[in-house]
Design a protein around this motif. Structure first.
Motif, PDB file in Angstrom:
ATOM      1  N   PRO A  14       1.753 -11.946 -11.499  1.00  0.00           N
ATOM      2  CA  PRO A  14       2.123 -10.529 -11.629  1.00  0.00           C
ATOM      3  C   PRO A  14       1.972  -9.787 -10.303  1.00  0.00           C
ATOM      4  O   PRO A  14       1.107 -10.135  -9.494  1.00  0.00           O
ATOM      5  N   THR A  15       2.800  -8.780 -10.084  1.00  0.00           N
ATOM      6  CA  THR A  15       2.717  -8.010  -8.831  1.00  0.00           C
ATOM      7  C   THR A  15       1.499  -7.078  -8.900  1.00  0.00           C
ATOM      8  O   THR A  15       1.006  -6.767 -10.001  1.00  0.00           O
ATOM      9  N   PRO A  16       1.026  -6.586  -7.740  1.00  0.00           N
ATOM     10  CA  PRO A  16      -0.104  -5.639  -7.760  1.00  0.00           C
ATOM     11  C   PRO A  16       0.195  -4.426  -8.645  1.00  0.00           C
ATOM     12  O   PRO A  16      -0.673  -3.940  -9.379  1.00  0.00           O
ATOM     13  N   GLU A  17       1.448  -3.949  -8.617  1.00  0.00           N
ATOM     14  CA  GLU A  17       1.821  -2.792  -9.449  1.00  0.00           C
ATOM     15  C   GLU A  17       1.696  -3.131 -10.948  1.00  0.00           C
ATOM     16  O   GLU A  17       1.270  -2.299 -11.751  1.00  0.00           O
ATOM     17  N   ALA A  21      -0.702  -1.275 -13.645  1.00  0.00           N
ATOM     18  CA  ALA A  21      -0.146  -0.716 -14.886  1.00  0.00           C
ATOM     19  C   ALA A  21      -0.845  -1.304 -16.108  1.00  0.00           C
ATOM     20  O   ALA A  21      -1.102  -0.603 -17.097  1.00  0.00           O
ATOM     21  N   MET A  22      -1.185  -2.594 -16.030  1.00  0.00           N
ATOM     22  CA  MET A  22      -1.870  -3.239 -17.159  1.00  0.00           C
ATOM     23  C   MET A  22      -3.267  -2.639 -17.352  1.00  0.00           C
ATOM     24  O   MET A  22      -3.695  -2.379 -18.479  1.00  0.00           O
ATOM     25  N   ALA A  23      -3.947  -2.420 -16.231  1.00  0.00           N
ATOM     26  CA  ALA A  23      -5.313  -1.886 -16.326  1.00  0.00           C
ATOM     27  C   ALA A  23      -5.321  -0.486 -16.933  1.00  0.00           C
ATOM     28  O   ALA A  23      -6.256  -0.109 -17.637  1.00  0.00           O
ATOM     29  N   GLU A  24      -4.248   0.260 -16.646  1.00  0.00           N
ATOM     30  CA  GLU A  24      -4.241   1.669 -17.052  1.00  0.00           C
ATOM     31  C   GLU A  24      -3.414   1.935 -18.308  1.00  0.00           C
ATOM     32  O   GLU A  24      -3.266   3.084 -18.717  1.00  0.00           O
ATOM     33  N   ALA A  25      -2.870   0.884 -18.915  1.00  0.00           N
ATOM     34  CA  ALA A  25      -1.921   1.087 -20.029  1.00  0.00           C
ATOM     35  C   ALA A  25      -2.554   1.839 -21.202  1.00  0.00           C
ATOM     36  O   ALA A  25      -3.691   1.561 -21.598  1.00  0.00           O
ATOM     37  N   GLU A  26      -1.752   2.750 -21.731  1.00  0.00           N
ATOM     38  CA  GLU A  26      -2.154   3.444 -22.957  1.00  0.00           C
ATOM     39  C   GLU A  26      -1.798   2.506 -24.115  1.00  0.00           C
ATOM     40  O   GLU A  26      -0.658   2.015 -24.163  1.00  0.00           O
ATOM     41  N   LEU A 200      10.485 -11.832 -19.918  1.00  0.00           N
ATOM     42  CA  LEU A 200       9.878 -11.086 -18.815  1.00  0.00           C
ATOM     43  C   LEU A 200       9.065 -12.023 -17.928  1.00  0.00           C
ATOM     44  O   LEU A 200       8.771 -11.711 -16.783  1.00  0.00           O
ATOM     45  N   SER A 201       8.710 -13.170 -18.490  1.00  0.00           N
ATOM     46  CA  SER A 201       7.718 -14.045 -17.851  1.00  0.00           C
ATOM     47  C   SER A 201       8.337 -15.084 -16.923  1.00  0.00           C
ATOM     48  O   SER A 201       7.660 -15.990 -16.476  1.00  0.00           O
ATOM     49  N   LYS A 202       9.633 -14.959 -16.646  1.00  0.00           N
ATOM     50  CA  LYS A 202      10.264 -15.930 -15.733  1.00  0.00           C
ATOM     51  C   LYS A 202      10.514 -15.229 -14.395  1.00  0.00           C
ATOM     52  O   LYS A 202       9.565 -14.811 -13.747  1.00  0.00           O
ATOM     53  N   GLY A 203      11.785 -15.067 -14.018  1.00  0.00           N
ATOM     54  CA  GLY A 203      12.055 -14.475 -12.707  1.00  0.00           C
ATOM     55  C   GLY A 203      11.503 -13.068 -12.542  1.00  0.00           C
ATOM     56  O   GLY A 203      11.308 -12.598 -11.427  1.00  0.00           O
ATOM     57  N   LEU A 204      11.257 -12.381 -13.646  1.00  0.00           N
ATOM     58  CA  LEU A 204      10.768 -11.004 -13.550  1.00  0.00           C
ATOM     59  C   LEU A 204       9.253 -10.937 -13.333  1.00  0.00           C
ATOM     60  O   LEU A 204       8.687  -9.849 -13.231  1.00  0.00           O
ATOM     61  N   SER A 205       8.604 -12.107 -13.339  1.00  0.00           N
ATOM     62  CA  SER A 205       7.208 -12.244 -12.870  1.00  0.00           C
ATOM     63  C   SER A 205       6.115 -11.674 -13.769  1.00  0.00           C
ATOM     64  O   SER A 205       4.982 -11.475 -13.306  1.00  0.00           O
ATOM     65  N   CYS A 206       6.416 -11.380 -15.004  1.00  0.00           N
ATOM     66  CA  CYS A 206       5.361 -10.881 -15.899  1.00  0.00           C
ATOM     67  C   CYS A 206       4.473 -12.030 -16.361  1.00  0.00           C
ATOM     68  O   CYS A 206       4.919 -13.168 -16.423  1.00  0.00           O
ATOM     69  N   ALA A 236      -0.951  -4.712 -27.596  1.00  0.00           N
ATOM     70  CA  ALA A 236      -0.076  -5.490 -26.723  1.00  0.00           C
ATOM     71  C   ALA A 236       0.470  -4.681 -25.556  1.00  0.00           C
ATOM     72  O   ALA A 236       1.119  -5.231 -24.667  1.00  0.00           O
ATOM     73  N   GLY A 237       0.171  -3.374 -25.571  1.00  0.00           N
ATOM     74  CA  GLY A 237       0.596  -2.539 -24.445  1.00  0.00           C
ATOM     75  C   GLY A 237       0.026  -3.031 -23.123  1.00  0.00           C
ATOM     76  O   GLY A 237       0.603  -2.809 -22.059  1.00  0.00           O
ATOM     77  N   ILE A 238      -1.097  -3.726 -23.202  1.00  0.00           N
ATOM     78  CA  ILE A 238      -1.706  -4.291 -21.988  1.00  0.00           C
ATOM     79  C   ILE A 238      -0.701  -5.204 -21.275  1.00  0.00           C
ATOM     80  O   ILE A 238      -0.601  -5.180 -20.048  1.00  0.00           O
ATOM     81  N   ILE A 239       0.032  -5.996 -22.052  1.00  0.00           N
ATOM     82  CA  ILE A 239       1.018  -6.873 -21.390  1.00  0.00           C
ATOM     83  C   ILE A 239       2.390  -6.200 -21.284  1.00  0.00           C
ATOM     84  O   ILE A 239       3.125  -6.440 -20.335  1.00  0.00           O
ATOM     85  N   ALA A 240       2.696  -5.334 -22.254  1.00  0.00           N
ATOM     86  CA  ALA A 240       3.998  -4.642 -22.193  1.00  0.00           C
ATOM     87  C   ALA A 240       4.094  -3.784 -20.929  1.00  0.00           C
ATOM     88  O   ALA A 240       5.181  -3.598 -20.371  1.00  0.00           O
ATOM     89  N   ALA A 241       2.940  -3.294 -20.460  1.00  0.00           N
ATOM     90  CA  ALA A 241       2.939  -2.439 -19.256  1.00  0.00           C
ATOM     91  C   ALA A 241       3.530  -3.191 -18.069  1.00  0.00           C
ATOM     92  O   ALA A 241       4.267  -2.616 -17.255  1.00  0.00           O
ATOM     93  N   ALA A 242       3.228  -4.475 -17.978  1.00  0.00           N
ATOM     94  CA  ALA A 242       3.795  -5.281 -16.888  1.00  0.00           C
ATOM     95  C   ALA A 242       5.304  -5.417 -17.066  1.00  0.00           C
ATOM     96  O   ALA A 242       6.065  -5.436 -16.088  1.00  0.00           O
ATOM     97  N   GLY A 243       5.738  -5.480 -18.316  1.00  0.00           N
ATOM     98  CA  GLY A 243       7.171  -5.608 -18.614  1.00  0.00           C
ATOM     99  C   GLY A 243       7.948  -4.380 -18.162  1.00  0.00           C
ATOM    100  O   GLY A 243       9.075  -4.489 -17.663  1.00  0.00           O
ATOM    101  N   ILE A 244       7.335  -3.216 -18.334  1.00  0.00           N
ATOM    102  CA  ILE A 244       8.001  -1.980 -17.896  1.00  0.00           C
ATOM    103  C   ILE A 244       8.170  -1.992 -16.378  1.00  0.00           C
ATOM    104  O   ILE A 244       9.250  -1.704 -15.851  1.00  0.00           O
ATOM    105  N   VAL A 245       7.112  -2.399 -15.678  1.00  0.00           N
ATOM    106  CA  VAL A 245       7.199  -2.497 -14.212  1.00  0.00           C
ATOM    107  C   VAL A 245       8.294  -3.503 -13.829  1.00  0.00           C
ATOM    108  O   VAL A 245       9.084  -3.271 -12.903  1.00  0.00           O
ATOM    109  N   ALA A 246       8.347  -4.604 -14.560  1.00  0.00           N
ATOM    110  CA  ALA A 246       9.346  -5.638 -14.252  1.00  0.00           C
ATOM    111  C   ALA A 246      10.763  -5.080 -14.368  1.00  0.00           C
ATOM    112  O   ALA A 246      11.589  -5.271 -13.474  1.00  0.00           O
ATOM    113  N   LEU A 247      11.037  -4.378 -15.475  1.00  0.00           N
ATOM    114  CA  LEU A 247      12.398  -3.854 -15.666  1.00  0.00           C
ATOM    115  C   LEU A 247      12.720  -2.791 -14.625  1.00  0.00           C
ATOM    116  O   LEU A 247      13.870  -2.637 -14.216  1.00  0.00           O
TER     117      LEU A 247
END
Ligand code: TLP
Length: 349
Positions: A14-17, A21-26, A200-206, A236-247
Motif C-alpha cells: 500500500p502507498t503511504p497515503e 487513510a486506513m489509520a484515520e478511516a471513519e 483493488l488488490s492488484k495493479g491498484l496496490s491495495c 471494513a472501512g479500514i480496508i475500504a479507505a485504501a480502495g478510495i485512495v486507489a481509485l
C-alpha cells in the motif's frame, strides 16, 4: 541478494497515503450497512463502472463466486473461457459451493471467445439439459498475457447473451488496466455487461478487496450471498479507505506498468532460449516460453539469481509489472536473466 518480484501485481505494498487513510478511516458495522467509508467506496465504484450499485468483497475469487451465485441457481450452467481465471484458479468454487455447472468455450490468444462458439454452447430448453444462465468474460485476460477486450468485442458477446436471455458478467479483475490501455473509461467497457467485478488488490496496490458492480436489485441479492459465503465484514472501512485512495490516485499510473511490461518484453525477446512476441503485450502481464527446459526448472534458476516469476503451464512463465517496479528494475531483471541463461548453458541452443 536483491530480489525483483515479478510474480504478480498482487505483491504490491500500500502507498503511504493509503496507510494514512486506513489509520484515520471513519468506520461502522458494515453488515448493518453502517460503515461510511465502505459506503463511499461502493458508491465511487458503481459510478466509475457506470452501474447503479456496488458491493465490497474480500477478493476477486469471492467477487466472481458471489456474482455466479447471484446470477445462477443450483444446476444452472455458466459459460467461461477455456483459459479463464474462474476455470483455472478459483478452486472449482462455482461447482463446489454454488452447484453451478461450468462449461468452457475456447479462448483465442487474444482473450476472446468466438461469439458463434459461445452461442452454440447455449443450451436449448429441454428436460435433459441444464439451463444456461450466465456467460463470463475476463478483461484483461490473465492467462492470455493481459490481453484487452474492447467494447466492440464485449458488445458482440452481450448481443448473443441478450438474444438468449442469458446474463453477462465480466471478471474485470484488471479492468482499469484495460481501460488505460485502450484510452476509454471503465464504464464504457462495463456497459454491455450486466455485472462486472474488479480488484483493488492488484495493479491498484491495495492490501485487500474487490467490488462487484451491477443493478441495485442485483447488488442487494449479491450482498446476501456475500453473507452466505462468510464475507460479511464489520469495520471494513479500514480496508475500504485504501480502495478510495486507489481509485483517486492509482489508476492513471497503470500506464507506467504497461510501458515497463513492454520494455521487459522487448528485452526478453532478445534473450536466447526464450520466446515471445513483444507486440502482443498490451498491459502489465508478460508471458513467455522457455525453449529448452520445463518452466519450473528455469524459474528455480531465476529465483536463485533473485528474479521471481510465476508458472503458467509446461514451458510458459509469467511476469507482471506493478507499482514499485520501475524501468531500472526491469533492466536489472533482464541482466539477471541473461546471467541465468548463461549459467544454464542455453546460449547456443
Ligand atoms: N489472479 C492471481 C492468481 O490467482 C493467478 C494473479 O496473480 O494474477 N480474476 C482474475 C483475472 C485474476 O487474475 C485473479 C487473481 C482473480 C480473478 C482472483 O483474485 P483474488 O486473488 O483476489 O482472489
Amino acid at each position: 541478494m536483491r530480489t525483483i518480484d515479478l510474480r504478480s501485481d498482487t505483491v504490491t505494498q500500500p502507498t503511504p497515503e493509503m496507510r494514512r487513510a486506513m489509520a484515520e478511516a471513519e468506520v461502522g458495522d458494515d453488515v448493518f450497512g453502517e460503515d461510511p467509508t465502505v459506503n463511499r467506496l461502493e458508491e465511487m465504484a458503481a459510478r466509475r463502472l457506470g452501474k447503479e450499485a456496488a458491493v465490497f468483497v474480500v477478493s476477486g475469487t469471492m467477487a466472481n463466486l458471489v456474482s455466479g451465485l447471484t446470477h445462477c441457481q443450483r444446476g444452472d450452467e455458466m459459460i467461461v473461457g477455456s483459459e479463464s481465471h474462474i476455470f483455472h484458479n478459483e478452486v472449482g468454487g462455482m461447482s463446489a459451493l454454488g452447484g453451478i455447472h461450468v462449461r468452457t468455450v475456447a479462448n483465442s490468444s487474444t482473450g476472446l471467445t468466438a461469439p458463434d462458439e459461445v452461442e452454440a454452447a447455449i443450451r436449448l430448453p429441454g428436460i435433459q439439459q441444464p439451463r444456461t444462465a450466465l456467460i463470463c468474460l475476463e478483461n484483461t485476460h490473465n492467462r492470455c498475457g493481459g490481453a484487452v477486450l474492447d467494447s466492440e468485442d464485449i458488445g458482440v458477446i452481450a448481443e448473443v447473451a441478450r438474444r438468449h436471455d442469458v446474463a453477462l458478467h465480466i471478471d474485470g479483475a484488471r479492468i482499469f488496466n484495460a481501460a488505460v490501455a485502450l484510452g476509454v473509461t471503465p464504464a464504457e467497457l462495463a456497459h454491455p455487461a450486466d455485472t462486472i467485478s474488479f480488484c483493488l488488490s492488484k495493479g491498484l496496490s491495495c492490501p485487500v478487496g474487490s467490488l462487484i458492480c451491477g443493478s441495485r436489485e442485483f447488488i442487494e441479492r449479491a450482498r446476501k450471498n456475500r453473507k452466505l459465503v462468510g464475507g460479511g465484514m464489520r469495520q471494513a472501512g479500514i480496508i475500504a479507505a485504501a480502495g478510495i485512495v486507489a481509485l483517486e490516485t492509482m489508476v492513471d499510473r497503470l500506464a507506467e506498468d504497461h510501458a515497463n511490461a513492454k520494455r521487459l518484453a522487448l528485452g526478453l525477446a532478445r534473450l536466447r532460449g526464450l520466446h515471445l512476441e513483444p507486440d502482443t503485450v498490451q498491459t502489465n502481464i508478460v508471458i513467455f516460453d522457455v525453449m529448452n527446459r520445463p518452466a519450473r526448472e528455469f524459474m528455480d534458476a531465476m529465483k536463485s539469481r533473485g528474479v521471481l516469476a510465476s508458472f503458467v503451464s509446461g514451458r510458459k512463465v509469467r511476469m507482471v509489472t506493478h507499482y514499485g517496479i520501475g524501468p531500472a528494475d526491469v533492466d536489472e531483471a533482464l541482466n539477471m536473466l541473461e546471467a541465468v541463461i548463461r549459467g544454464l548453458g542455453d546460449v547456443n541452443r
